[in-house]
Scaffold this active site. Structure first.
Site, PDB file in Angstrom:
ATOM      1  N   LYS A   1       0.841  -1.202   0.000  1.00  0.00           N
ATOM      2  CA  LYS A   1       0.000   0.000   0.000  1.00  0.00           C
ATOM      3  C   LYS A   1       0.871   1.245   0.000  1.00  0.00           C
ATOM      4  O   LYS A   1       1.928   1.253   0.633  1.00  0.00           O
ATOM      5  CB  LYS A   1      -0.827   0.051   1.297  1.00  0.00           C
ATOM      6  CG  LYS A   1      -2.029  -0.848   1.348  1.00  0.00           C
ATOM      7  CD  LYS A   1      -2.780  -0.645   2.660  1.00  0.00           C
ATOM      8  CE  LYS A   1      -3.920  -1.629   2.816  1.00  0.00           C
ATOM      9  NZ  LYS A   1      -4.969  -1.479   1.798  1.00  0.00           N
TER      10      LYS A   1
ATOM     11  N   ARG B   1     -10.346 -11.339   2.052  1.00  0.00           N
ATOM     12  CA  ARG B   1     -11.168 -12.425   1.491  1.00  0.00           C
ATOM     13  C   ARG B   1     -10.402 -13.746   1.518  1.00  0.00           C
ATOM     14  O   ARG B   1     -11.007 -14.808   1.586  1.00  0.00           O
ATOM     15  CB  ARG B   1     -11.629 -12.043   0.074  1.00  0.00           C
ATOM     16  CG  ARG B   1     -10.523 -11.791  -0.917  1.00  0.00           C
ATOM     17  CD  ARG B   1     -10.972 -10.953  -2.114  1.00  0.00           C
ATOM     18  NE  ARG B   1     -11.119  -9.536  -1.768  1.00  0.00           N
ATOM     19  CZ  ARG B   1     -11.527  -8.597  -2.602  1.00  0.00           C
ATOM     20  NH1 ARG B   1     -11.837  -8.906  -3.855  1.00  0.00           N
ATOM     21  NH2 ARG B   1     -11.641  -7.341  -2.200  1.00  0.00           N
TER      22      ARG B   1
HETATM   23  N1  BES Z   1      -8.086  -3.563   4.508  1.00  0.00           N
HETATM   24  C1  BES Z   1      -8.236  -3.144   3.167  1.00  0.00           C
HETATM   25  C2  BES Z   1      -9.516  -2.374   2.922  1.00  0.00           C
HETATM   26  C3  BES Z   1      -9.630  -1.029   3.587  1.00  0.00           C
HETATM   27  C4  BES Z   1      -9.273   0.104   2.884  1.00  0.00           C
HETATM   28  C5  BES Z   1     -10.146  -0.905   4.851  1.00  0.00           C
HETATM   29  C6  BES Z   1      -9.430   1.343   3.481  1.00  0.00           C
HETATM   30  C7  BES Z   1     -10.287   0.346   5.447  1.00  0.00           C
HETATM   31  C8  BES Z   1      -9.926   1.469   4.739  1.00  0.00           C
HETATM   32  C9  BES Z   1      -8.265  -4.347   2.232  1.00  0.00           C
HETATM   33  O1  BES Z   1      -7.502  -5.441   2.625  1.00  0.00           O
HETATM   34  C10 BES Z   1      -7.739  -3.907   0.903  1.00  0.00           C
HETATM   35  O2  BES Z   1      -6.650  -3.447   0.847  1.00  0.00           O
HETATM   36  N2  BES Z   1      -8.548  -4.058  -0.131  1.00  0.00           N
HETATM   37  C11 BES Z   1      -8.180  -3.686  -1.442  1.00  0.00           C
HETATM   38  C12 BES Z   1      -8.713  -4.735  -2.373  1.00  0.00           C
HETATM   39  C13 BES Z   1      -8.256  -4.615  -3.794  1.00  0.00           C
HETATM   40  C14 BES Z   1      -6.768  -4.831  -3.891  1.00  0.00           C
HETATM   41  C15 BES Z   1      -9.004  -5.622  -4.603  1.00  0.00           C
HETATM   42  C16 BES Z   1      -8.784  -2.327  -1.736  1.00  0.00           C
HETATM   43  O3  BES Z   1      -9.914  -2.068  -1.308  1.00  0.00           O
HETATM   44  O4  BES Z   1      -8.118  -1.520  -2.384  1.00  0.00           O
HETATM   45 ZN    ZN Z   2      -5.445  -5.279   2.039  1.00  0.00          ZN
END
Ligand code: BES
Ligand code: ZN
Ligand code: ZN
Length: 506
Positions: free
Chosen positions: A279, A353
């Site tokens: 990230k 997931r």
């Molecule tokens: N934990 C994150 C989602 C999240 C983002 C929670 C912002 C709270 C605030 C999750 O694991 C994630 O990173 N999801 C990705 C999925 C994508 C790569 C398909 C996302 O939402 O960008």
């Molecule tokens: Zn994530």
């Protein structure tokens, strides 16, 4: 904060601050009769402030008056327009009042119940909402701080003549609500602990400690056991961290005769760096809150057991840390999960997931729940779609959704249903495995997540609740979130799902 009922009239009671609500007024409206006594106690200063138009009754408006005799203060909090006013308005007003008193030398407050009650929130709902607002609004996470802001420590809800006759009913409503509030504060306390302490094993130990306190059976599956069980999802995500993954199961046997079982499953990523698909910095800063689903499950089991809800409740936590060590899983990996389905990893940041696949399939197969409710901070897309205050629900069962929406409305935790279709199911199909955890098109990210998870749910009724928005409050979102959500973990889901469990038939 200690919260209790008091039969006495507010002005006569010995509290530092008397809190009264007032509805938004028309310019020529006289001072409400029930504030007359407060006004007299302040030598008419309240009536003067009213006449000058200083008190308008607008939402979040706070007016503080001191009694000239030095025996305390009167705080008038605006409730907003009368039309459509409900428990949520009271919850916010009570939180606004205690927050306004932070650091102001007010240790005890008395809420004048009659000034908060309206057609949209009768006395019982008002008592619950005042308790919620006061306790959740006053919350501070003090584990790592040597000083407190010095807030309200004791609140009484004062019945006065109007409500004295309802005392016993209101008392049991408050007793029940106080258990729920304890569970929310507990959830906030553990979700706020940072990842250098809160590892998957720490969460497992917290579950064991809680289980002992409640008399609830707790089982922890460590990495060796997870390998035996073919939980390839949890092992893959947890592989990049020195703190190995855990699956934790709590079993509350239920107090009813219906024999119904509800499974509650939570995402417990103790820190989400994104893994190899790392990230960007600003997106990573709040990712200790990625365990909020699992923490909510602990809070829900705590409330369920202490309130002796009718159904059997099975809590399952999917715990792992998503880091980039030498054992980290990679984009392109294919992993086999508990139910035998394989996942093609396209993006290691879609790890929620992947860990949930094992936990959901295990809960479904082992306990055959009548309803499975899963809570997770699953997607950034949820925040984009619904904002910081509202969670999304995706489900295969209209009756379950109806119940959850009713519980959401009753508790003021906003929830909105989203539609899952074959379009989303097709998107997550993989060429090399059964499902893929990400696709090349960034549409309907929330529903791609739901379509993926569906493969590990069922055959019974299930509901996926994506609460990435409302699970925590950051400095930037703070001013847009309700005043009872302090910076940090909100404990979202505990009040709603506990209400849902309490509403189940015996
Ligand atoms: N934990 C994150 C989602 C999240 C983002 C929670 C912002 C709270 C605030 C999750 O694991 C994630 O990173 N999801 C990705 C999925 C994508 C790569 C398909 C996302 O939402 O960008
Ligand atoms: Zn994530
Ligand atoms: Zn995550």
């Amino acid at each position: 904060m200690k919260i209790a009922l008091d039969r006495r009239e507010a002005v006569a009671a010995s509290v530092d601050v008397v809190v009264a609500g007032v509805a938004e007024r028309a310019e020529k409206d006289p001072l409400p009769r029930r504030l007359q006594r407060e006004s007299e106690a302040c030598n008419g200063l309240l009536a003067a402030a009213w006449q000058r138009g200083e008190i308008k009754g607008k939402r979040a408006e706070v007016t503080v008056l001191h009694r000239p005799d030095g025996r305390g203060r009167v705080l008038i909090v605006g409730l907003g327009p009368v039309a459509g006013r409900d428990a949520e308005g009271i919850r916010r007003a009570a939180a606004t009042a205690v927050r306004a008193l932070k650091g102001k030398g007010a240790r005890t407050v008395g809420f004048k119940l009659a000034s908060f009650v309206s057609d949209g929130a009768r006395s019982e709902a008002a008592v619950r909402a005042i308790a919620d607002g006061a306790a959740l609004g006053a919350y501070e996470f003090l584990k790592y701080r040597s000083t407190s802001d010095g807030g309200v420590e004791e609140a009484t809800i004062q019945l006065g003549e109007e409500h004295q006759r309802e005392e016993s009913g209101l008392r049991s409503a408050l007793d029940q609500q106080l258990e729920v509030i304890e569970a929310v504060l507990y959830t906030r306390d553990i979700a706020n602990v940072p990842a250098n302490t809160a590892t998957p094993q720490w969460l497992a130990e917290e579950a064991l400690r809680l289980g002992k306190e409640l008399g609830v059976k707790v089982t922890v599956f460590d990495e060796a056991k997870l390998a035996e069980m073919h939980c390839g999802g949890l092992l893959a995500v947890g592989g990049g961290s020195d703190h190995p993954p855990r699956m934790v199961v709590l079993e509350y046997p239920g107090a009813g005769r219906s024999g119904k079982t509800v499974a509650v499953v939570g995402k417990g990523i103790t820190f989400d760096s994104g893994g190899i698909s790392i990230k960007p910095g600003p997106m990573m800063a709040d990712m200790k809150f990625d365990k909020s689903g699992a923490c909510a499950v602990l809070g829900i089991v705590r409330a369920a057991a202490s309130l002796k809800v009718a159904p059997r409740v099975i809590g399952v936590l999917a715990c792992a840390e998503n880091l980039l060590g030498g054992g980290a899983y990679r984009p392109g990996d294919i992993v086999r999960t508990y139910n035998g389905k394989t996942i093609e990893v396209r993006n290691t940041d879609a790890e929620g997931r992947v860990v949930l696949s094992d936990a959901l399939a295990y809960a479904a197969e082992k306990y055959k729940p009548d309803a499975l409710v899963e809570l997770s901070t699953l997607t950034g897309a949820e925040v984009i779609a619904l904002g910081d205050d509202t969670a999304a629900v995706v489900s295969n069962d209209d009756a379950l959704v109806t119940r959850l929406l009713a519980a959401s409305a009753a508790t003021g935790e906003p929830l909105w249903r989203m539609p899952l279709s074959d379009y989303h199911r097709d998107l997550v199909k993989s060429d090399v495995g059964d499902v893929r955890n990400n696709t090349e098109i960034t549409v309907a990210g929330l529903l791609q997540g739901a379509a993926f998870l569906e493969n590990f749910m069922g055959p019974g009724a299930w509901a996926h609740i994506d609460m990435a928005g409302p699970a925590y409050t950051s400095m930037t979102t703070r001013k847009y979130q309700p005043p009872y959500q302090c910076i940090g973990a909100t404990g979202f889901g505990v009040r709603m799902v506990t209400r849902y469990l309490l509403d189940q038939a015996k």
